[in-house]
Design a protein around this motif. Structure first.
Motif, PDB file in Angstrom:
ATOM      1  N   LEU A 180      12.621  10.701  73.653  1.00  0.00           N
ATOM      2  CA  LEU A 180      12.143   9.332  73.884  1.00  0.00           C
ATOM      3  C   LEU A 180      13.348   8.402  73.931  1.00  0.00           C
ATOM      4  O   LEU A 180      13.899   8.029  72.886  1.00  0.00           O
ATOM      5  N   PRO A 181      13.818   8.033  75.130  1.00  0.00           N
ATOM      6  CA  PRO A 181      14.937   7.088  75.201  1.00  0.00           C
ATOM      7  C   PRO A 181      14.496   5.715  74.711  1.00  0.00           C
ATOM      8  O   PRO A 181      13.511   5.170  75.213  1.00  0.00           O
ATOM      9  N   ALA A 182      15.186   5.212  73.687  1.00  0.00           N
ATOM     10  CA  ALA A 182      14.845   3.910  73.078  1.00  0.00           C
ATOM     11  C   ALA A 182      16.110   3.162  72.709  1.00  0.00           C
ATOM     12  O   ALA A 182      16.156   2.439  71.714  1.00  0.00           O
ATOM     13  N   GLY A 183      17.158   3.360  73.533  1.00  0.00           N
ATOM     14  CA  GLY A 183      18.451   2.766  73.190  1.00  0.00           C
ATOM     15  C   GLY A 183      18.779   1.496  73.942  1.00  0.00           C
ATOM     16  O   GLY A 183      19.905   1.023  73.913  1.00  0.00           O
ATOM     17  N   GLY A 184      17.771   0.933  74.627  1.00  0.00           N
ATOM     18  CA  GLY A 184      18.021  -0.255  75.436  1.00  0.00           C
ATOM     19  C   GLY A 184      17.935  -1.542  74.625  1.00  0.00           C
ATOM     20  O   GLY A 184      17.574  -1.536  73.451  1.00  0.00           O
ATOM     21  N   THR A 185      18.253  -2.671  75.290  1.00  0.00           N
ATOM     22  CA  THR A 185      18.224  -3.977  74.608  1.00  0.00           C
ATOM     23  C   THR A 185      17.028  -4.824  75.042  1.00  0.00           C
ATOM     24  O   THR A 185      16.771  -5.877  74.477  1.00  0.00           O
ATOM     25  N   GLY A 186      16.319  -4.373  76.068  1.00  0.00           N
ATOM     26  CA  GLY A 186      15.118  -5.108  76.490  1.00  0.00           C
ATOM     27  C   GLY A 186      15.391  -6.520  76.982  1.00  0.00           C
ATOM     28  O   GLY A 186      14.620  -7.448  76.754  1.00  0.00           O
ATOM     29  N   GLU A 187      16.503  -6.678  77.684  1.00  0.00           N
ATOM     30  CA  GLU A 187      16.913  -8.028  78.136  1.00  0.00           C
ATOM     31  C   GLU A 187      15.805  -8.749  78.899  1.00  0.00           C
ATOM     32  O   GLU A 187      15.589  -9.940  78.741  1.00  0.00           O
ATOM     33  N   ARG A 188      15.061  -8.023  79.721  1.00  0.00           N
ATOM     34  CA  ARG A 188      14.077  -8.681  80.601  1.00  0.00           C
ATOM     35  C   ARG A 188      12.904  -9.288  79.835  1.00  0.00           C
ATOM     36  O   ARG A 188      12.109 -10.036  80.374  1.00  0.00           O
ATOM     37  N   THR A 189      12.791  -8.968  78.542  1.00  0.00           N
ATOM     38  CA  THR A 189      11.730  -9.641  77.764  1.00  0.00           C
ATOM     39  C   THR A 189      12.180 -11.043  77.343  1.00  0.00           C
ATOM     40  O   THR A 189      11.346 -11.866  76.987  1.00  0.00           O
ATOM     41  N   ARG A 236      22.746   8.112  79.919  1.00  0.00           N
ATOM     42  CA  ARG A 236      23.628   8.578  78.832  1.00  0.00           C
ATOM     43  C   ARG A 236      22.807   8.791  77.555  1.00  0.00           C
ATOM     44  O   ARG A 236      23.000   9.772  76.818  1.00  0.00           O
ATOM     45  N   SER A 237      21.866   7.899  77.329  1.00  0.00           N
ATOM     46  CA  SER A 237      20.990   8.055  76.156  1.00  0.00           C
ATOM     47  C   SER A 237      20.157   9.320  76.278  1.00  0.00           C
ATOM     48  O   SER A 237      20.035  10.110  75.341  1.00  0.00           O
ATOM     49  N   ILE A 238      19.567   9.521  77.457  1.00  0.00           N
ATOM     50  CA  ILE A 238      18.706  10.694  77.645  1.00  0.00           C
ATOM     51  C   ILE A 238      19.519  11.979  77.458  1.00  0.00           C
ATOM     52  O   ILE A 238      19.080  12.915  76.772  1.00  0.00           O
ATOM     53  N   TRP A 295       2.082   2.560  82.481  1.00  0.00           N
ATOM     54  CA  TRP A 295       3.040   1.480  82.780  1.00  0.00           C
ATOM     55  C   TRP A 295       4.047   1.285  81.657  1.00  0.00           C
ATOM     56  O   TRP A 295       3.786   1.670  80.508  1.00  0.00           O
ATOM     57  N   LYS A 296       5.171   0.707  82.012  1.00  0.00           N
ATOM     58  CA  LYS A 296       6.267   0.525  81.062  1.00  0.00           C
ATOM     59  C   LYS A 296       6.311  -0.930  80.597  1.00  0.00           C
ATOM     60  O   LYS A 296       6.233  -1.852  81.405  1.00  0.00           O
ATOM     61  N   VAL A 297       6.464  -1.130  79.307  1.00  0.00           N
ATOM     62  CA  VAL A 297       6.659  -2.485  78.782  1.00  0.00           C
ATOM     63  C   VAL A 297       8.051  -2.941  79.207  1.00  0.00           C
ATOM     64  O   VAL A 297       9.056  -2.338  78.810  1.00  0.00           O
TER      65      VAL A 297
END
Ligand SMILES: Nc1ccn([C@@H]2O[C@H](COP(=O)(O)OP(=O)(O)OP(=O)(O)O)[C@@H](O)[C@H]2O)c(=O)n1
Ligand SMILES: O=P(O)(O)OC[C@@H](O)[C@@H](O)[C@@H](O)CO
Length: 435
Positions: free
Chosen positions: A30-39, A107-109, A238-240
């Motif tokens: 489960l890749p969860a290393g992002g920062t979610g900038e678009r939120t 890279r995370s995956i 769908w992806k959040v």
């Protein structure tokens, strides 16, 4: 017919097993290393809370509840490692390992895929499912299809119809051409791979792939010649991505929690009759299943309620409770219900609602009107809220002179009760409403 493996005698999940064939094992990244900038939010979206629980916890739950999933590797940014570990402990997640992510999704995956290598997790899986941690709504049947297709084809992926036409722009942002939408699909998650296929694909990846790529299926094709089998998935995949998606996720989860209710009567004849009348009216609110448990049998031992609450095998985890009391105090019984819920740890993964319906037939000013009772309700509700249990009160009064409660009053009560169950508004907990 393929069979989904169940845990064998020693509790180890067996994985998939064909009739007579060798079982094969499945693990998840489960890749969860992002920062979610678009939120536009300061907290990465995978850690944003939905109904008092981080989004990623719902995704983990979707996988850990499947006996044929062996290991779940969650890939998070280094600075989120402690937070992720805390979430795993707080929500009692199992099968989960945490590894550090990379500067990009690929890279995370790859870090997650490497963590599943034999030396690190005890056994290299035959198949690895890769699924964005911010896609919480994934069903077992579809995961089963993806895993089987990956086993048979080397790679598989979820697709969905495009909802907008894709166009190519010129360097000056003019229309160059548009793609014929019927020939294209949106690539979604989950995706499945034979372990060695995705491992080799990432080993052969270029730095450009790692830094700018967004499609694992393409890497498998380009670097190992494996052509993924594409399977159209349900719209729930769908992806959040944006802030609005978090609101949509909360709405979907709320809907999933208000499908059932347990009406607890106080054992009196009037309460039983009222419970049946309320059950009939609540049935029209598409409450999937309603159970009436007479508290009379429970008495002080509450011998029935813990069985009802604790017996998750025959009860969905989403029971909401409507506790009826006629003229009596009722609050002590409500307190017993709350204690039984706490003891059964039923509110671990989502808030549970208890609606105390107190109706009285006295013609004088009842204790309710004097205001003595609401204080106790507020105190009990405040303590319950700390355990993720939302307690509300509804007072319904009718005179003995009346033939009984009117359908209108029951309908009003049912509407109010359903709203409290559906909205799960923590701010209203402890309030005594009047139907
Ligand atoms: N370096 C990265 C970037 C993304 N992801 C994960 O990949 C999934 C899908 O990516 P996306 O929706 O793009 O997430 P973010 O990169 O966080 O979003 P944004 O582009 O808005 O910052 C998410 O679960 C995200 O946490 C990751 O593991 N490592
Ligand atoms: O592109 P984003 O970084 O927003 O999210 C990743 C998605 O592209 C990815 O999950 C699917 O398209 C399948 O590859």
């Amino acid at each position: 017919m393929n069979q989904r493996g169940a845990a064998d005698g020693c509790g180890e999940p067996q994985g998939f097993r064909r009739h007579g064939g060798a079982p094969f094992t499945v693990s998840v990244v489960l890749p969860a290393g992002g920062t979610g900038e678009r939120t536009g939010l300061p907290t990465p979206k995978q850690f944003c809370t939905v109904l008092s629980r981080p989004l990623i916890s719902y995704t983990i739950q979707a996988f850990e509840r499947l006996s044929w999933i062996q290991h779940i590797v969650v890939v998070v940014a280094g600075e989120s490692n402690a937070l992720m570990t805390d979430i795993i402990q707080r929500f009692q997640h199992t099968k989960v390992r945490v590894v550090s992510g990379g500067a990009t999704r690929h890279r995370s995956i790859f870090n997650g895929v490497r963590a599943l290598d034999a030396g690190k997790s005890g056994a290299t899986p035959d198949v690895v499912i890769i699924h964005d941690a911010v896609r919480p709504f994934v069903e077992e049947d579809f995961l089963f299809e993806i895993a089987m297709a990956a086993k048979e084809n080397g790679a598989s992926g979820a697709i969905r119809p495009l909802v907008s036409t894709v166009i190519a722009t010129s360097s000056e942002d003019y229309l160059d051409h548009s793609l014929e939408r019927s020939k294209y699909r949106a690539s979604e998650m989950p995706q499945g791979f034979l372990y060695h296929v995705i491992y080799q694909a990432y080993q052969k990846c270029s730095e450009v792939d790692f830094d700018f790529g967004t499609e694992c299926l393409q890497l498998a094709l380009q670097h190992t010649g494996t052509q993924a089998k594409l399977i159209e998935g349900p719209p729930t995949l769908w992806k959040v991505t944006y802030k609005r998606d978090l609101a949509a996720a909360e709405s979907i989860i709320k809907e999933s929690l208000c499908g059932s209710a347990c009406i607890i009567s106080d054992g009196s004849e009037r309460s039983r009759e009222f419970g049946q009348c309320l059950q009939r009216v609540m049935g029209s609110f598409d409450m999937v299943s309603i159970l009436t448990v007479p508290t009379g049998k429970m008495g002080t031992e509450l011998d029935v309620l813990p069985d009802v609450i604790g017996d998750a095998s025959c009860l969905s985890k989403e029971w909401n409770f409507i506790q009826l009391s006629v003229n009596g105090s009722g609050l002590s019984e409500v307190e017993e219900t709350v204690r039984a819920l706490e003891a059964a740890n039923r509110a671990l993964l989502h808030p549970i609602v208890v609606v105390w319906v107190r109706f009285d037939t006295s013609d004088g000013l009842s204790v309710m009107e004097t205001g003595a009772r609401p204080l106790l309700l507020v105190e009990l509700a405040s303590a319950a809220k700390l355990q993720n249990i939302l307690l509300y009160g509804i007072h319904l009064h009718f005179s003995e002179k009346d033939a009984g409660w009117s359908d209108g009053s029951v309908k009003r009560l049912a509407e109010l009760t359903y709203t409290l169950i559906h909205d799960r508004n923590a701010s209203l907990a402890g309030q005594m409403l009047h139907a």
